[in-house]
Design a protein around this motif. Structure first.
Motif, short mmCIF file in Angstrom:
data_model
loop_
_atom_site.label_atom_id
_atom_site.label_comp_id
_atom_site.label_asym_id
_atom_site.label_seq_id
_atom_site.Cartn_x
_atom_site.Cartn_y
_atom_site.Cartn_z
N ALA A 86 59.27 25.67 6.35
CA ALA A 86 58.76 25.60 7.72
C ALA A 86 58.97 24.20 8.28
CB ALA A 86 57.28 25.96 7.76
N PHE A 87 59.11 24.13 9.60
CA PHE A 87 59.14 22.84 10.29
C PHE A 87 57.69 22.43 10.56
CE2 PHE A 87 59.35 20.38 14.32
CZ PHE A 87 60.14 19.33 13.88
N CYS A 88 57.03 23.12 11.46
CA CYS A 88 55.60 22.96 11.69
C CYS A 88 55.14 24.14 12.53
CB CYS A 88 55.29 21.64 12.41
SG CYS A 88 53.54 21.44 12.84
N PRO A 89 54.28 25.00 11.98
CA PRO A 89 53.86 26.21 12.70
C PRO A 89 52.70 25.99 13.66
CG PRO A 89 52.91 26.21 10.53
CD PRO A 89 53.74 24.95 10.62
N GLY A 90 52.36 24.71 13.91
CA GLY A 90 51.26 24.41 14.83
C GLY A 90 50.10 23.75 14.12
N MET A 91 48.99 23.66 14.83
CA MET A 91 47.79 23.03 14.28
C MET A 91 47.27 23.84 13.10
SD MET A 91 45.77 20.41 14.63
CE MET A 91 46.08 19.81 16.30
N ASP A 92 46.78 23.15 12.10
CA ASP A 92 46.20 23.81 10.94
C ASP A 92 45.12 24.80 11.40
OD1 ASP A 92 44.27 24.14 8.62
OD2 ASP A 92 45.83 22.95 7.66
N LEU B 176 57.78 16.10 7.44
CA LEU B 176 56.41 16.63 7.41
C LEU B 176 56.22 17.31 6.06
CD1 LEU B 176 56.31 18.18 11.02
CD2 LEU B 176 55.81 15.83 10.31
N ASN B 177 55.18 16.92 5.34
CA ASN B 177 55.12 17.27 3.91
C ASN B 177 53.78 17.88 3.51
OD1 ASN B 177 56.24 17.29 1.24
ND2 ASN B 177 54.97 15.51 0.76
N ARG B 178 53.50 19.06 4.08
CA ARG B 178 52.39 19.88 3.59
C ARG B 178 52.94 21.28 3.31
NH1 ARG B 178 47.56 20.52 7.33
NH2 ARG B 178 46.37 20.80 5.39
N PRO B 179 53.90 21.41 2.42
CA PRO B 179 54.54 22.72 2.24
C PRO B 179 53.57 23.81 1.82
CG PRO B 179 55.15 21.20 0.47
CD PRO B 179 54.46 20.39 1.52
N ARG C 27 50.78 24.29 3.08
CA ARG C 27 50.20 24.77 4.35
C ARG C 27 51.30 24.97 5.39
NH1 ARG C 27 45.49 26.93 4.49
NH2 ARG C 27 45.14 26.20 6.62
N ARG C 28 52.53 25.10 4.95
CA ARG C 28 53.70 25.29 5.82
C ARG C 28 53.83 24.15 6.84
NH1 ARG C 28 53.81 30.09 8.86
NH2 ARG C 28 56.06 30.20 8.61
N ASN C 29 53.37 22.96 6.45
CA ASN C 29 53.41 21.76 7.31
C ASN C 29 52.56 21.91 8.56
OD1 ASN C 29 55.27 20.65 5.44
ND2 ASN C 29 56.94 21.70 6.50
N ALA C 30 51.48 22.67 8.46
CA ALA C 30 50.55 22.79 9.58
C ALA C 30 50.02 21.40 9.94
CB ALA C 30 49.41 23.73 9.23
N TRP C 31 49.88 21.16 11.23
CA TRP C 31 49.53 19.84 11.76
C TRP C 31 48.06 19.54 11.52
CZ3 TRP C 31 53.06 16.46 13.13
CH2 TRP C 31 52.70 15.33 13.90
N SER C 32 47.79 18.34 11.03
CA SER C 32 46.42 17.89 10.82
C SER C 32 46.28 16.48 11.37
CB SER C 32 46.06 17.91 9.33
OG SER C 32 46.81 16.93 8.63
#
Length: 282
Positions: free
Chosen positions: A66-72, A25-28, A30-35
Protein backbone atom coordinates in the motif's frame (compact mmCIF):
# COMPACT_ATOMS: atom_id res chain seq x y z
CA UNK A 1 7.41 8.03 27.10
CA UNK A 2 7.32 7.45 23.31
CA UNK A 3 9.99 5.20 21.82
CA UNK A 4 11.93 7.63 19.58
CA UNK A 5 13.59 4.87 17.57
CA UNK A 6 10.20 3.30 16.86
CA UNK A 7 8.80 6.65 15.72
CA UNK A 8 11.81 7.15 13.44
CA UNK A 9 11.03 3.82 11.77
CA UNK A 10 7.56 5.07 10.75
CA UNK A 11 9.14 6.81 7.75
CA UNK A 12 12.38 5.43 6.34
CA UNK A 13 14.87 7.81 4.76
CA UNK A 14 17.81 7.19 2.47
CA UNK A 15 19.84 9.37 0.10
CA UNK A 16 21.76 7.84 -2.80
CA UNK A 17 24.97 9.06 -4.43
CA UNK A 18 23.01 10.99 -7.07
CA UNK A 19 21.21 13.10 -4.49
CA UNK A 20 17.87 11.26 -4.67
CA UNK A 21 16.23 10.94 -1.26
CA UNK A 22 13.60 8.24 -0.79
CA UNK A 23 11.01 8.59 1.97
CA UNK A 24 9.15 5.35 2.61
CA UNK A 25 5.97 5.34 4.69
CA UNK A 26 6.65 2.33 6.89
CA UNK A 27 3.66 0.89 8.73
CA UNK A 28 3.08 -2.14 6.49
CA UNK A 29 1.22 -3.95 9.26
CA UNK A 30 -1.36 -1.10 9.07
CA UNK A 31 -0.99 -0.68 5.28
CA UNK A 32 0.84 2.62 6.00
CA UNK A 33 -2.28 4.20 7.48
CA UNK A 34 -1.53 7.80 8.46
CA UNK A 35 -0.92 8.60 12.11
CA UNK A 36 0.23 11.70 13.96
CA UNK A 37 3.65 10.20 14.86
CA UNK A 38 4.10 9.25 11.19
CA UNK A 39 3.10 12.77 10.18
CA UNK A 40 5.61 14.34 12.57
CA UNK A 41 8.40 12.15 11.23
CA UNK A 42 7.38 12.74 7.60
CA UNK A 43 7.47 16.54 7.84
CA UNK A 44 10.69 16.51 9.87
CA UNK A 45 12.35 14.50 7.09
CA UNK A 46 11.00 16.83 4.40
CA UNK A 47 12.52 19.76 6.29
CA UNK A 48 15.82 17.91 6.61
CA UNK A 49 15.88 17.11 2.88
CA UNK A 50 15.01 20.70 1.97
CA UNK A 51 17.99 21.99 3.99
CA UNK A 52 20.49 19.40 2.74
CA UNK A 53 22.37 20.58 -0.40
CA UNK A 54 23.24 16.95 -1.16
CA UNK A 55 19.54 16.17 -1.74
CA UNK A 56 18.32 17.23 -5.18
CA UNK A 57 15.12 15.22 -5.71
CA UNK A 58 12.77 13.36 -3.35
CA UNK A 59 10.70 10.21 -3.90
CA UNK A 60 7.76 9.34 -1.64
CA UNK A 61 6.54 5.74 -1.57
CA UNK A 62 5.09 3.13 0.76
CA UNK A 63 6.38 -0.09 2.29
CA UNK A 64 4.64 -3.32 1.41
CA UNK A 65 1.57 -3.38 -0.83
CA UNK A 66 0.00 0.00 0.00
CA UNK A 67 0.99 3.63 -0.47
CA UNK A 68 -1.29 5.14 2.18
CA UNK A 69 -4.99 4.25 2.49
CA UNK A 70 -5.78 7.34 4.57
CA UNK A 71 -5.94 8.16 8.25
CA UNK A 72 -5.58 5.24 10.63
CA UNK A 73 -9.07 3.91 11.33
CA UNK A 74 -8.45 4.00 15.07
CA UNK A 75 -7.73 7.72 14.77
CA UNK A 76 -10.85 8.21 12.65
CA UNK A 77 -12.98 6.44 15.24
CA UNK A 78 -11.57 8.69 17.94
CA UNK A 79 -12.06 11.86 15.88
CA UNK A 80 -15.65 10.95 15.03
CA UNK A 81 -16.73 11.44 18.64
CA UNK A 82 -18.43 14.72 19.71
CA UNK A 83 -16.04 17.48 20.73
CA UNK A 84 -13.10 16.20 18.68
CA UNK A 85 -11.16 18.25 16.11
CA UNK A 86 -10.17 16.98 12.68
CA UNK A 87 -7.61 19.68 11.93
CA UNK A 88 -4.99 19.39 14.69
CA UNK A 89 -1.98 18.31 12.71
CA UNK A 90 1.69 19.21 12.67
CA UNK A 91 1.56 20.91 9.27
CA UNK A 92 -0.81 21.73 6.43
CA UNK A 93 0.17 19.13 3.79
CA UNK A 94 -0.58 21.25 0.73
CA UNK A 95 1.87 23.94 1.87
CA UNK A 96 4.57 21.43 0.92
CA UNK A 97 3.44 21.71 -2.69
CA UNK A 98 3.93 25.47 -2.54
CA UNK A 99 7.00 25.74 -0.32
CA UNK A 100 9.27 22.72 -0.96
CA UNK A 101 12.15 23.96 -3.18
CA UNK A 102 13.00 20.52 -4.57
CA UNK A 103 11.11 18.20 -6.94
CA UNK A 104 8.86 15.62 -5.31
CA UNK A 105 8.11 12.34 -7.09
CA UNK A 106 5.39 9.96 -5.89
CA UNK A 107 5.85 6.23 -6.42
CA UNK A 108 2.33 5.02 -5.63
CA UNK A 109 2.72 1.30 -5.02
CA UNK A 110 -0.80 0.48 -3.83
CA UNK A 111 -3.89 1.80 -2.04
CA UNK A 112 -3.98 5.61 -2.06
CA UNK A 113 -6.94 7.25 -0.35
CA UNK A 114 -7.98 10.24 1.73
CA UNK A 115 -4.95 11.92 3.25
CA UNK A 116 -2.84 9.39 1.33
CA UNK A 117 -4.17 10.92 -1.89
CA UNK A 118 -3.34 14.34 -0.48
CA UNK A 119 0.26 13.19 0.09
CA UNK A 120 0.44 11.96 -3.51
CA UNK A 121 -0.89 15.29 -4.76
CA UNK A 122 1.74 17.34 -2.97
CA UNK A 123 4.17 15.70 -5.40
CA UNK A 124 5.04 17.21 -8.76
CA UNK A 125 5.16 13.99 -10.79
CA UNK A 126 3.33 10.78 -9.92
CA UNK A 127 4.17 7.21 -10.93
CA UNK A 128 1.64 4.49 -10.10
CA UNK A 129 1.84 0.72 -10.06
CA UNK A 130 -0.66 -0.92 -12.37
CA UNK A 131 -3.51 -2.17 -10.20
CA UNK A 132 -3.06 0.50 -7.51
CA UNK A 133 -6.46 1.74 -6.31
CA UNK A 134 -7.41 5.31 -5.47
CA UNK A 135 -10.30 7.11 -3.80
CA UNK A 136 -10.92 10.51 -2.24
CA UNK A 137 -13.07 8.64 0.36
CA UNK A 138 -14.25 11.73 2.28
CA UNK A 139 -17.98 11.77 1.48
CA UNK A 140 -18.21 8.06 2.29
CA UNK A 141 -16.89 8.82 5.77
CA UNK A 142 -19.30 11.71 6.30
CA UNK A 143 -16.62 14.32 5.63
CA UNK A 144 -16.17 17.25 3.26
CA UNK A 145 -13.08 17.65 1.09
CA UNK A 146 -10.11 18.01 3.42
CA UNK A 147 -6.62 19.54 3.33
CA UNK A 148 -7.49 21.82 0.39
CA UNK A 149 -8.07 18.87 -1.97
CA UNK A 150 -11.16 20.64 -3.48
CA UNK A 151 -8.80 23.47 -4.50
CA UNK A 152 -5.94 21.36 -5.83
CA UNK A 153 -7.74 18.47 -7.54
CA UNK A 154 -9.70 20.55 -10.13
CA UNK A 155 -6.41 22.20 -11.12
CA UNK A 156 -4.92 18.76 -11.80
CA UNK A 157 -7.80 16.93 -13.55
CA UNK A 158 -10.47 19.58 -14.27
CA UNK A 159 -13.63 20.60 -12.46
CA UNK A 160 -16.03 17.87 -13.62
CA UNK A 161 -13.56 15.03 -13.04
CA UNK A 162 -12.69 16.44 -9.62
CA UNK A 163 -16.34 16.71 -8.66
CA UNK A 164 -16.95 13.15 -9.84
CA UNK A 165 -14.22 11.82 -7.57
CA UNK A 166 -14.97 14.10 -4.61
CA UNK A 167 -18.76 13.68 -4.65
CA UNK A 168 -18.84 9.93 -5.21
CA UNK A 169 -15.78 8.85 -3.23
CA UNK A 170 -15.67 5.97 -5.68
CA UNK A 171 -12.68 3.68 -6.16
CA UNK A 172 -10.70 3.93 -9.40
CA UNK A 173 -7.54 2.22 -10.57
CA UNK A 174 -4.15 3.41 -11.81
CA UNK A 175 -5.08 3.22 -15.48
CA UNK A 176 -8.10 5.48 -14.93
CA UNK A 177 -5.92 7.77 -12.82
CA UNK A 178 -3.59 8.04 -15.83
CA UNK A 179 -6.49 8.77 -18.18
CA UNK A 180 -7.71 11.51 -15.83
CA UNK A 181 -4.25 13.06 -15.57
CA UNK A 182 -3.95 12.30 -11.86
CA UNK A 183 -0.75 10.32 -12.50
CA UNK A 184 1.60 10.65 -15.46
CA UNK A 185 3.07 7.14 -15.55
CA UNK A 186 1.64 3.66 -14.91
CA UNK A 187 4.19 0.85 -14.68
CA UNK A 188 4.21 -2.75 -13.57
CA UNK A 189 4.43 -3.09 -9.77
CA UNK A 190 7.87 -4.71 -9.79
CA UNK A 191 9.23 -1.86 -11.92
CA UNK A 192 7.68 1.05 -10.04
CA UNK A 193 10.51 2.17 -7.78
CA UNK A 194 13.15 1.59 -10.45
CA UNK A 195 11.18 3.75 -12.89
CA UNK A 196 10.69 6.55 -10.37
CA UNK A 197 14.35 6.44 -9.38
CA UNK A 198 15.54 6.49 -12.99
CA UNK A 199 13.48 9.63 -13.60
CA UNK A 200 14.64 11.23 -10.35
CA UNK A 201 18.30 10.42 -11.00
CA UNK A 202 18.13 11.87 -14.49
CA UNK A 203 16.93 15.25 -13.27
CA UNK A 204 19.21 15.13 -10.23
CA UNK A 205 22.24 14.64 -12.50
CA UNK A 206 21.29 16.93 -15.37
CA UNK A 207 19.10 19.77 -14.08
CA UNK A 208 20.07 22.84 -12.10
CA UNK A 209 18.68 22.68 -8.54
CA UNK A 210 18.21 26.46 -8.54
CA UNK A 211 16.39 26.36 -11.88
CA UNK A 212 14.11 23.53 -10.70
CA UNK A 213 13.30 25.42 -7.50
CA UNK A 214 12.35 28.52 -9.48
CA UNK A 215 10.30 26.51 -12.01
CA UNK A 216 8.24 24.98 -9.15
CA UNK A 217 7.81 28.45 -7.70
CA UNK A 218 6.68 29.81 -11.07
CA UNK A 219 4.22 27.03 -11.86
CA UNK A 220 2.46 26.90 -8.49
CA UNK A 221 2.67 30.63 -7.90
CA UNK A 222 1.29 31.54 -11.32
CA UNK A 223 -1.78 29.28 -11.25
CA UNK A 224 -3.98 32.08 -9.94
CA UNK A 225 -2.17 35.01 -11.54
CA UNK A 226 -3.13 36.77 -14.72
CA UNK A 227 -1.26 36.01 -17.92
CA UNK A 228 0.43 39.42 -17.80
CA UNK A 229 1.53 39.08 -14.17
CA UNK A 230 2.97 35.64 -14.87
CA UNK A 231 4.74 36.95 -17.96
CA UNK A 232 6.35 39.72 -15.92
CA UNK A 233 7.55 37.17 -13.38
CA UNK A 234 9.04 35.06 -16.16
CA UNK A 235 11.07 38.03 -17.43
CA UNK A 236 12.35 38.57 -13.90
CA UNK A 237 13.40 34.90 -13.71
CA UNK A 238 15.14 35.19 -17.08
CA UNK A 239 17.18 38.14 -15.81
CA UNK A 240 17.92 36.29 -12.58
CA UNK A 241 19.62 33.43 -14.46
CA UNK A 242 21.24 35.51 -17.22
CA UNK A 243 25.00 35.30 -16.72
CA UNK A 244 24.60 33.05 -13.68
CA UNK A 245 27.02 30.18 -12.91
CA UNK A 246 24.23 27.68 -13.56
CA UNK A 247 23.48 29.11 -17.00
CA UNK A 248 27.18 29.14 -17.92
CA UNK A 249 27.57 25.54 -16.74
CA UNK A 250 24.44 24.42 -18.57
CA UNK A 251 25.72 25.85 -21.85
CA UNK A 252 29.29 24.64 -21.32
CA UNK A 253 28.24 21.07 -20.51
CA UNK A 254 26.05 20.97 -23.61
CA UNK A 255 28.75 22.24 -25.98
CA UNK A 256 31.38 20.01 -24.35
CA UNK A 257 29.06 16.99 -24.48
CA UNK A 258 29.39 16.11 -20.79
CA UNK A 259 27.16 15.90 -17.74
CA UNK A 260 26.71 19.26 -16.01
CA UNK A 261 28.19 19.93 -12.59
CA UNK A 262 25.57 22.13 -10.96
CA UNK A 263 25.97 23.09 -7.33
CA UNK A 264 23.50 21.77 -4.77
CA UNK A 265 20.72 24.04 -3.59
CA UNK A 266 21.93 26.25 -0.71
CA UNK A 267 19.74 25.96 2.43
CA UNK A 268 18.97 29.69 2.32
CA UNK A 269 18.01 29.83 -1.37
CA UNK A 270 14.67 31.61 -1.84
CA UNK A 271 13.11 31.09 -5.29
CA UNK A 272 11.02 34.20 -4.69
CA UNK A 273 14.22 36.18 -5.29
CA UNK A 274 14.05 35.18 -8.95
CA UNK A 275 10.57 36.65 -9.53
CA UNK A 276 10.36 39.44 -6.97
CA UNK A 277 11.36 42.21 -9.42
CA UNK A 278 8.74 41.31 -12.01
CA UNK A 279 8.76 43.55 -15.09
CA UNK A 280 7.71 43.71 -18.72
CA UNK A 281 10.32 44.84 -21.26
CA UNK A 282 7.84 46.93 -23.27
Amino acid sequence: MPDESAENDLVLYEVDEDGVATLTLNRPERRNAWSIPMENRFFALLDEAARNPAVRVLIITGAGRAFCPGMDMRRLEQNSQPGQSLGLHARVPMYVKRDMPKPLIAAINGACAGIGLVQALICDVRFAARGARFTTAFTRRGLAGEYNLPYVLPRVIGVENALDLLLSGRVFDADEAKALGLVSRVVEPDDLLDAARAYARDIARNCSPRAMAVVRHQVYGDLDRTFTDALARSYSAMEFFAGSPDFREGVASFTEKREPEFEGLPPDFDPEDATRDAFLPY
